[in-house]
Motif scaffolding. Sequence first.
Motif, PDB file in Angstrom:
ATOM      1  N   PRO A   1      74.432  69.000  38.150  1.00 50.92           N
ATOM      2  CA  PRO A   1      74.941  69.717  36.982  1.00 50.92           C
ATOM      3  C   PRO A   1      75.878  68.853  36.164  1.00 50.92           C
ATOM      4  N   GLU A   2      75.870  69.006  34.868  1.00 51.60           N
ATOM      5  CA  GLU A   2      76.884  68.375  34.029  1.00 51.60           C
ATOM      6  C   GLU A   2      77.164  69.336  32.892  1.00 51.60           C
ATOM      7  N   SER A   3      78.274  69.122  32.248  1.00 49.11           N
ATOM      8  CA  SER A   3      78.497  69.977  31.099  1.00 49.11           C
ATOM      9  C   SER A   3      78.926  69.114  29.931  1.00 49.11           C
ATOM     10  N   SER A   4      78.609  69.627  28.767  1.00 41.29           N
ATOM     11  CA  SER A   4      78.917  68.896  27.557  1.00 41.29           C
ATOM     12  C   SER A   4      79.628  69.857  26.618  1.00 41.29           C
ATOM     13  N   VAL A   5      80.614  69.339  25.918  1.00 37.12           N
ATOM     14  CA  VAL A   5      81.328  70.187  24.964  1.00 37.12           C
ATOM     15  C   VAL A   5      80.333  70.679  23.924  1.00 37.12           C
ATOM     16  N   ALA A   6      79.448  69.772  23.504  1.00 33.62           N
ATOM     17  CA  ALA A   6      78.525  70.116  22.432  1.00 33.62           C
ATOM     18  C   ALA A   6      77.372  70.986  22.915  1.00 33.62           C
ATOM     19  N   LEU A   7      76.843  70.686  24.077  1.00 37.55           N
ATOM     20  CA  LEU A   7      75.598  71.330  24.495  1.00 37.55           C
ATOM     21  C   LEU A   7      75.771  72.398  25.567  1.00 37.55           C
ATOM     22  N   GLY A   8      76.944  72.498  26.137  1.00 41.05           N
ATOM     23  CA  GLY A   8      77.168  73.519  27.163  1.00 41.05           C
ATOM     24  C   GLY A   8      76.788  73.010  28.539  1.00 41.05           C
ATOM     25  N   PHE A   9      76.228  73.914  29.368  1.00 40.25           N
ATOM     26  CA  PHE A   9      75.883  73.526  30.736  1.00 40.25           C
ATOM     27  C   PHE A   9      74.475  72.948  30.792  1.00 40.25           C
ATOM     28  N   GLY A  10      74.338  71.848  31.483  1.00 35.05           N
ATOM     29  CA  GLY A  10      73.030  71.230  31.626  1.00 35.05           C
ATOM     30  C   GLY A  10      72.986  70.398  32.886  1.00 35.05           C
ATOM     31  N   PHE A  11      72.095  69.446  32.922  1.00 30.24           N
ATOM     32  CA  PHE A  11      71.930  68.636  34.113  1.00 30.24           C
ATOM     33  C   PHE A  11      71.777  67.173  33.754  1.00 30.24           C
ATOM     34  N   ARG A  12      72.424  66.323  34.535  1.00 30.19           N
ATOM     35  CA  ARG A  12      72.211  64.889  34.405  1.00 30.19           C
ATOM     36  C   ARG A  12      71.057  64.562  35.344  1.00 30.19           C
ATOM     37  N   CYS A  13      70.011  63.977  34.799  1.00 28.26           N
ATOM     38  CA  CYS A  13      68.826  63.735  35.615  1.00 28.26           C
ATOM     39  C   CYS A  13      68.547  62.249  35.704  1.00 28.26           C
ATOM     40  N   GLY A  14      68.042  61.831  36.836  1.00 21.77           N
ATOM     41  CA  GLY A  14      67.694  60.425  37.047  1.00 21.77           C
ATOM     42  C   GLY A  14      66.196  60.283  37.221  1.00 21.77           C
ATOM     43  N   PHE A  15      65.629  59.289  36.544  1.00 13.09           N
ATOM     44  CA  PHE A  15      64.184  59.081  36.567  1.00 13.09           C
ATOM     45  C   PHE A  15      63.879  57.637  36.914  1.00 13.09           C
ATOM     46  N   LEU A  16      62.608  57.394  37.268  1.00 14.70           N
ATOM     47  CA  LEU A  16      62.206  56.020  37.585  1.00 14.70           C
ATOM     48  C   LEU A  16      62.040  55.193  36.333  1.00 14.70           C
ATOM     49  N   GLY A  17      61.716  55.856  35.239  1.00 11.80           N
ATOM     50  CA  GLY A  17      61.515  55.141  33.984  1.00 11.80           C
ATOM     51  C   GLY A  17      61.284  56.167  32.886  1.00 11.80           C
ATOM     52  N   LEU A  18      61.005  55.665  31.692  1.00 15.77           N
ATOM     53  CA  LEU A  18      60.857  56.573  30.553  1.00 15.77           C
ATOM     54  C   LEU A  18      59.648  57.485  30.659  1.00 15.77           C
ATOM     55  N   LEU A  19      58.558  56.964  31.194  1.00 16.55           N
ATOM     56  CA  LEU A  19      57.364  57.790  31.311  1.00 16.55           C
ATOM     57  C   LEU A  19      57.611  58.923  32.305  1.00 16.55           C
ATOM     58  N   HIS A  20      58.278  58.588  33.390  1.00 16.47           N
ATOM     59  CA  HIS A  20      58.624  59.582  34.389  1.00 16.47           C
ATOM     60  C   HIS A  20      59.473  60.682  33.742  1.00 16.47           C
ATOM     61  N   MET A  21      60.413  60.268  32.904  1.00 17.45           N
ATOM     62  CA  MET A  21      61.280  61.219  32.217  1.00 17.45           C
ATOM     63  C   MET A  21      60.460  62.141  31.307  1.00 17.45           C
ATOM     64  N   GLU A  22      59.554  61.539  30.573  1.00 16.07           N
ATOM     65  CA  GLU A  22      58.724  62.332  29.663  1.00 16.07           C
ATOM     66  C   GLU A  22      57.870  63.339  30.422  1.00 16.07           C
ATOM     67  N   ILE A  23      57.350  62.899  31.554  1.00 13.65           N
ATOM     68  CA  ILE A  23      56.491  63.786  32.337  1.00 13.65           C
ATOM     69  C   ILE A  23      57.274  64.978  32.861  1.00 13.65           C
ATOM     70  N   ILE A  24      58.454  64.720  33.396  1.00 17.24           N
ATOM     71  CA  ILE A  24      59.276  65.807  33.930  1.00 17.24           C
ATOM     72  C   ILE A  24      59.617  66.791  32.802  1.00 17.24           C
ATOM     73  N   GLN A  25      60.010  66.226  31.683  1.00 17.93           N
ATOM     74  CA  GLN A  25      60.380  67.043  30.538  1.00 17.93           C
ATOM     75  C   GLN A  25      59.209  67.931  30.097  1.00 17.93           C
ATOM     76  N   GLU A  26      58.045  67.322  30.021  1.00 20.24           N
ATOM     77  CA  GLU A  26      56.880  68.076  29.589  1.00 20.24           C
ATOM     78  C   GLU A  26      56.500  69.159  30.567  1.00 20.24           C
ATOM     79  N   ARG A  27      56.646  68.843  31.860  1.00 19.03           N
ATOM     80  CA  ARG A  27      56.290  69.845  32.866  1.00 19.03           C
ATOM     81  C   ARG A  27      57.236  71.035  32.784  1.00 19.03           C
ATOM     82  N   ILE A  28      58.520  70.764  32.540  1.00 12.47           N
ATOM     83  CA  ILE A  28      59.479  71.864  32.434  1.00 12.47           C
ATOM     84  C   ILE A  28      59.117  72.750  31.246  1.00 12.47           C
ATOM     85  N   GLU A  29      58.806  72.096  30.135  1.00 14.54           N
ATOM     86  CA  GLU A  29      58.526  72.875  28.931  1.00 14.54           C
ATOM     87  C   GLU A  29      57.234  73.657  29.076  1.00 14.54           C
TER      88      GLU A  29
END
Length: 598
Positions: A330-358
């Motif tokens: 978990p992380e929080s941002s003044v601007a965005l509120g509550f969210g999560f800091r996520c770690g990925f193997l690379g940019l493609l991995h990040m995109e895939i996770i993001q797309e799967r969530i959406e």
Amino acid sequence: MDSSLLRNFAIIAHIDHGKSTLSDRLLEMTGSLTAREMQAQVLDAMDLERERGITIKAHAVRMMYKAKDGITYQLNLIDTPGHVDFSYEVSRSLASCEGALLVVDASQGVEAQTLANAYLAINNGLEIIPVINKIDLPSADITRTQEAIEQAVGLDATDAIPVSAKTGLGVGDVLEAIVHRLPPPAGDIEKPLQALIFDSWFDPYRGVVVLARVVNGRMYRGQKIRFLSNGRTFQIDAMGVLTPKPVAIEELTAGEVGFFTATIKNVADTKIGDTVTDDEFPAAEALPGFMEILPMVFAGLYTVDSHEHTLLRDALEKLRLNDSSFFFEPESSVALGFGFRCGFLGLLHMEIIQERIEREYNLDLITTAPGVRYRITLTSGEVIEVENPSRWPEPTNIEKIEEPIIKAMILTNEEYVGGILKLVEEKRGKQLNFEYVTPTRVMLTYELPLNEIVLDFYDRLKSVSRGYASLDYQLAGMWTSPMVKMDILVSGEPVDALSIIVHRDHAYERGKALVAKMRELIPRQQFEVAIQAAIGSKIVARETVSPLRKNVIAKCYGGDISRKRKLLEKQKEGKKRMKRIGKVDIPQEAFLAVLRVG
Ligand code: GTP
């Protein structure tokens, strides 16, 4: 099964050279699939994989093949992903094979991942059969591809098999070569059980499913097993193989590959690379495991609608069950509120996770700019690791900053070398090697800060080489670098989620380019909006979004309701991915603007 009749092999290739197509053809020709079941790229099980045409998870498929010598062999095909982000999965898969088919596209030749994967296979002691694919294409050049394999990879390509995975031409020869050129596994069925876990995932119906290769001994249904890393014991309640349809079996013997389920509740109990043994007659030692893989790229994930924060957490927890390389907290941002800091193997991995969530969880996300993990020595002597710019220490408290670097291998045609050298220089690269691997192909080896790679390196490389450059990389240590935190202020207010870490010498340019890009991305509001880039209290760049004069509806004269509605809908659509910060609506693209300024 008699282990002399087993062949375990992987197919390795550069992305798009035809690995999945060849796998399909092998399945089809061994009768593993009836023509009716045959669907393009059956091994890419997940929708997303199918759509993008990339393979994410390692799979194992068993085929029975009656060779020309009249003997039936059991072939286990271990699927491997082709993208650099997933090279760790390649090594994992290779550890359960004795041989590999190295597929090279006859119209493209040897590319960076051809080399990287071939080296991985060679280092794992695998027997390699070069396969030259796509010979049906008019641009195919078998002789040149053969030469490239010999010169660049250093393998004897005299017996390379020319095929068209698309038409099936030559694929029969591949099956014969698997049987006659690859060695059978060496295990001993009489020894105590040792099985290597090389994948595991959570299945909503079966619970945790473990994919393993039995190295010695046997594994059977009802057996009480023990995991050597944590001493936990379980009873095997089902075993199976994929053909590629799951088929139940009673046992797996030395050399075989298959999956089992065993009253395991938590995927975390099954460590990839762990050894499974018999609880009653345990093996004395564990098999060599795998290197732990660590996330390299970090970003904040937030829901557009802050009420959906808990839904996002559920989605991340579920995704993590099947992907141990992905990390979040978990992380929080003044601007965005509550969210999560996520770690990925690379940019493609990040995109895939993001797309799967959406897609799978129906959530709209705001993603912050990707960054890396820095090691910072404070003046107090304490050493901390920081991957979130909002946790960056006060500059006066910093003694030393170290950033992760990678060793990159770039393979290209000589005419693009000039452009690429300029790019890697701009990205703070240090040349390690420059080598002609064939008379026209050059291999550049560079050390580069990972931070520069996660931004726009792929895209820039693609454009300077017109697509004729391929890249492979691995982590290669840390450099001490003068990094600084750059804040972005919108209407005078710093927006924490927009902060980035940049090299001091690049800060001024980057800041200027960034605010210019943001000016384009932030829609005009009813009032003037200033966008500034600042380092500490020093403003390094400023742009202004001029105010809106009219509202959209004012443009619609008369009473054209449908047009009016359309416009309003369009506005609403545009709003979906906006986050209101202070009085200003900031669209998702602005959070990633840093990815678009080179
Ligand atoms: P990743 O899974 O993304 O690593 O790719 P891959 O190596 O599995 O490649 P894939 O099998 O998806 O093939 C890539 C593209 O090449 C697809 O469009 C295939 O249809 C095409 N292709 C594969 N084999 C042949 C072939 O023998 N001839 C021709 N003409 N096209 C082929």
